[in-house]
Design a protein around this motif. Structure first.
Motif, short mmCIF file in Angstrom:
data_model
loop_
_atom_site.label_atom_id
_atom_site.label_comp_id
_atom_site.label_asym_id
_atom_site.label_seq_id
_atom_site.Cartn_x
_atom_site.Cartn_y
_atom_site.Cartn_z
N ALA A 1 -8.80 -2.28 -1.55
CA ALA A 1 -7.39 -1.90 -1.40
C ALA A 1 -7.28 -0.43 -0.99
O ALA A 1 -6.48 -0.08 -0.11
N ASP A 2 -8.08 0.41 -1.60
CA ASP A 2 -8.05 1.83 -1.25
C ASP A 2 -8.52 2.05 0.18
O ASP A 2 -7.92 2.82 0.93
N TYR B 1 0.82 -1.21 0.00
CA TYR B 1 0.00 0.00 0.00
C TYR B 1 0.85 1.26 0.00
O TYR B 1 0.43 2.31 0.47
#
Length: 66
Positions: free
Chosen positions: A42-43, A9
């Protein structure tokens, strides 16, 4: 990098994700529902300071073993 320090990330990866989303939106292409869901997840994870991250596979494996 996010607070959880997970290299996946990293700001570089998140920028790549945002660029890919923008390209799809501009071209009119749509990701599959599964891909769209994964991208949003994911965000969300990348922005959540409460999500535990691991600096390495070894660190993850140690956590799984405990």
């Amino acid at each position: 990098m996010t607070q959880n320090n997970d290299p996946f990330y990293s700001e570089e990866n998140m920028n790549r994700l945002r660029k890919s989303i923008a390209q799809m939106e501009h071209s009119g292409e749509s990701p599959t529902p599964e891909t769209a869901k994964a991208m949003l997840e994911a965000d969300r994870i990348a922005r959540d300071p409460n999500v535990k991250g691991y600096a390495s596979i070894a660190e993850l494996m140690d956590a799984l073993d405990s």
